[in-house]
Design a protein around this motif. Structure first.
Motif, short mmCIF file in Angstrom:
data_model
loop_
_atom_site.label_atom_id
_atom_site.label_comp_id
_atom_site.label_asym_id
_atom_site.label_seq_id
_atom_site.Cartn_x
_atom_site.Cartn_y
_atom_site.Cartn_z
N GLU A 34 -11.61 -11.84 -6.97
CA GLU A 34 -11.11 -11.62 -7.19
C GLU A 34 -11.42 -10.54 -8.70
N TRP A 35 -11.03 -9.12 -8.75
CA TRP A 35 -11.23 -8.73 -9.89
C TRP A 35 -9.96 -7.19 -10.10
N ARG A 36 -10.10 -7.12 -10.85
CA ARG A 36 -7.96 -6.28 -12.07
C ARG A 36 -9.44 -5.97 -12.29
N PRO A 37 -9.90 -4.27 -12.19
CA PRO A 37 -9.99 -3.23 -12.85
C PRO A 37 -9.31 -2.34 -13.63
N ALA A 38 -8.12 -2.22 -13.02
CA ALA A 38 -6.75 -2.72 -13.54
C ALA A 38 -6.29 -2.59 -13.21
N GLU A 39 -4.91 -2.87 -14.64
CA GLU A 39 -3.38 -3.88 -14.92
C GLU A 39 -2.73 -3.46 -13.79
N ARG A 40 -2.78 -2.38 -12.56
CA ARG A 40 -2.28 -2.45 -11.51
C ARG A 40 -2.57 -2.83 -10.01
N LEU A 41 -3.97 -2.84 -10.39
CA LEU A 41 -4.54 -3.14 -9.17
C LEU A 41 -5.60 -4.30 -9.21
N GLY A 45 -9.65 -6.69 0.70
CA GLY A 45 -7.54 -6.57 0.73
C GLY A 45 -8.02 -6.41 -0.84
N ALA A 46 -6.81 -5.64 -1.07
CA ALA A 46 -6.31 -5.00 -2.39
C ALA A 46 -4.84 -4.79 -2.64
N ASN A 47 -4.04 -5.18 -3.71
CA ASN A 47 -2.81 -5.00 -4.30
C ASN A 47 -2.88 -4.13 -5.25
N TRP A 48 -1.63 -3.37 -5.28
CA TRP A 48 -1.37 -2.16 -6.25
C TRP A 48 0.01 -2.09 -6.16
N THR A 49 -0.09 -2.23 -7.64
CA THR A 49 1.20 -1.62 -8.50
C THR A 49 1.65 0.18 -8.04
N GLY A 92 12.65 0.38 -10.52
CA GLY A 92 11.85 -1.52 -10.11
C GLY A 92 10.29 -1.22 -10.01
N GLU A 93 9.46 -2.16 -9.14
CA GLU A 93 8.28 -3.05 -9.77
C GLU A 93 8.38 -3.02 -8.23
N HIS A 94 7.02 -2.02 -7.13
CA HIS A 94 7.36 -1.97 -6.09
C HIS A 94 5.41 -2.48 -5.53
N THR A 95 4.99 -3.87 -4.70
CA THR A 95 3.79 -3.82 -4.41
C THR A 95 2.97 -3.98 -2.97
N LEU A 96 1.93 -2.19 -3.43
CA LEU A 96 1.22 -2.03 -1.67
C LEU A 96 0.45 -3.39 -1.62
N SER A 97 -0.10 -4.08 -0.61
CA SER A 97 -1.07 -4.88 -0.25
C SER A 97 -1.68 -3.98 0.92
N ALA A 98 -3.11 -4.30 1.14
CA ALA A 98 -3.72 -4.31 2.40
C ALA A 98 -4.74 -4.98 2.85
N ALA A 99 -5.22 -5.31 3.78
CA ALA A 99 -6.29 -6.18 4.41
C ALA A 99 -6.80 -5.68 5.17
N VAL A 100 -8.24 -5.89 5.45
CA VAL A 100 -9.32 -5.82 6.82
C VAL A 100 -9.74 -7.27 6.69
N PHE A 101 -9.77 -7.93 7.93
CA PHE A 101 -10.42 -9.22 8.00
C PHE A 101 -10.50 -9.84 9.68
N THR A 102 -11.64 -11.00 9.51
CA THR A 102 -11.04 -11.76 11.55
C THR A 102 -11.80 -12.78 10.50
N LEU A 103 -10.86 -13.48 11.92
CA LEU A 103 -10.97 -14.81 11.84
C LEU A 103 -12.67 -15.86 10.83
N SER A 136 1.82 -4.61 3.97
CA SER A 136 2.98 -5.47 3.67
C SER A 136 3.35 -4.42 1.91
N LEU A 137 4.29 -4.46 1.74
CA LEU A 137 5.27 -3.70 0.61
C LEU A 137 6.59 -4.80 0.22
N GLU A 138 6.03 -5.35 -0.91
CA GLU A 138 6.80 -6.29 -1.82
C GLU A 138 7.62 -5.24 -3.04
N GLY A 139 8.97 -5.46 -2.74
CA GLY A 139 9.86 -4.72 -3.77
C GLY A 139 10.69 -5.46 -4.87
#
Length: 340
Positions: free
Chosen positions: A49-56, A96-100, A108-119, A164-167
């Motif tokens: 896990e890497w957090r290059p910025a506070e929101r990312l 993947g990534a999570n971006w506030t 409010g606070e809303h976080t967009l998450s996205a990922a690509v993957f395989t089993l 996904s989107l969570e708020g």
């Protein structure tokens, strides 16, 4: 449960692991004690896990896809376990990534998450404790995943995705949190079509006094072409395609008073499939629990269920249920589960 060690190498960078103890197969009690019988463990997640910025937040490795929330947060005795079995998309390899989102504070606070993957079909998917025994059909999982076993998302390519989107924290809607999710997985060796899934959930927490609070929760999940419309052996000896749409719904509420809590939950598991239709399954659960101290908690209650028997017919059950929990945490940094 989960054992969740983390290694923090620098500010904003860590390596997280999630080890999941789990039996390798179901065991009917039949009047006997089955505590820790056929116990095993799996490396469910291992990611950097890497957090290059506070929101990312960026992550890569082995993780659970960001889809749905109930398998982590449903209270009570059995509600989270059923959600876990139906729509936790675990042991995926990818990135993947999570971006506030930079929204105004009044939104409010809303976080967009996205990922690509395989089993995961690498050596990391191997069971850690128990191996296959000759001629024992009771083992459901005792060795590493393979492409040959099929299943939605088991493609060997990064052609599966979740968004996904969570708020939360909207001033006009205090205590309310929402989540929306979309999932798509390619067909494995035994499947014929791409699977699509979507999820929508709400939860609301409110403190009425210093000691009394309520927690209301709901989530709806649907899969189209569930499992990828796999092929199965037909009664006439040939092969047929199982076309299935699966819906899983949860609605519940909990009242907390000091160390005590009371929970009511209804869940429905509905699978419309052709051929071999299955009856709709409903679960009604009522329980009372208490924090015991030193990280322990205990919940006990009653469940009535309308469910599908092994032969596909409908049946009912009455159960006394209980659950003992223990949580121990010692933090030396900030860790976040992908998508959460």
């Amino acid at each position: 449960g989960h054992i969740t060690p983390g290694l923090h190498r620098a500010p904003g960078f860590s390596v997280q692991a999630y080890i999941h103890p789990d039996p390798v197969g179901d065991a009917e009690p039949n009047g006997a004690v089955t505590f820790l019988r056929r116990q095993d463990a799996f490396l469910e997640q291992l990611f950097a896990e890497w957090r290059p910025a506070e929101r990312l937040q960026l992550y890569a490795g082995k993780f659970n896809a960001p889809f749905g929330y109930g398998f982590n947060l449903f209270p009570g005795v059995l509600a989270s376990f059923r959600a876990h079995d139906v729509y936790l998309v675990r042991e995926q390899v990818g990135a993947g990534a999570n971006w506030t989102l930079p929204a105004p504070e009044r939104w409010g606070e809303h976080t967009l998450s996205a990922a690509v993957f395989t089993l995961d079909t690498s050596f990391l998917s191997n069971s850690l404790l128990t191996r296959q025994r000759c001629c024992d059909p009771g083992f459901g999982r005792y060795t590493r995943n393979t492409l040959r076993q099929g299943g939605a998302g088991n493609t060997g390519n990064l052609d599966n995705a979740a968004v996904s989107l969570e708020g939360t924290g909207v001033p006009a809607l205090p205590g309310l949190t929402y989540n929306l999710g979309l999932l798509t997985r390619g067909p494995g060796k035994d499947a014929t079509r791409r699977e699509w899934g979507w999820a929508a959930g709400l939860r609301h927490e409110r403190a009425w006094t210093d000691d009394v609070s309520t927690f209301a929760f709901a989530e709806f999940v649907e899969f189209r072409n569930a499992g990828g419309n796999p092929t199965e052996e037909a009664e006439d000896g040939g092969e047929g395609i199982v076309s299935e749409r699966r819906r899983f719904s949860t609605v519940g509420a909990q009242v907390r008073s000091g160390p005590w809590r009371a929970t009511l939950v209804w869940q429905r598991d509905e699978a419309k499939r052709s051929p071999n239709p299955l009856p709709t399954q409903d679960y009604y659960e009522a329980s009372v629990g208490r924090d015991l101290g030193w990280g322990f908690g205990f919940d006990a209650g009653y469940q009535y269920a309308r469910l599908a028997r092994g032969d596909g017919s409908a049946g009912t059950s009455h159960s006394v249920i209980g659950r003992l929990n223990h949580r121990f945490a010692r933090h030396h940094g900030h860790a976040t589960r992908p998508g959460h």
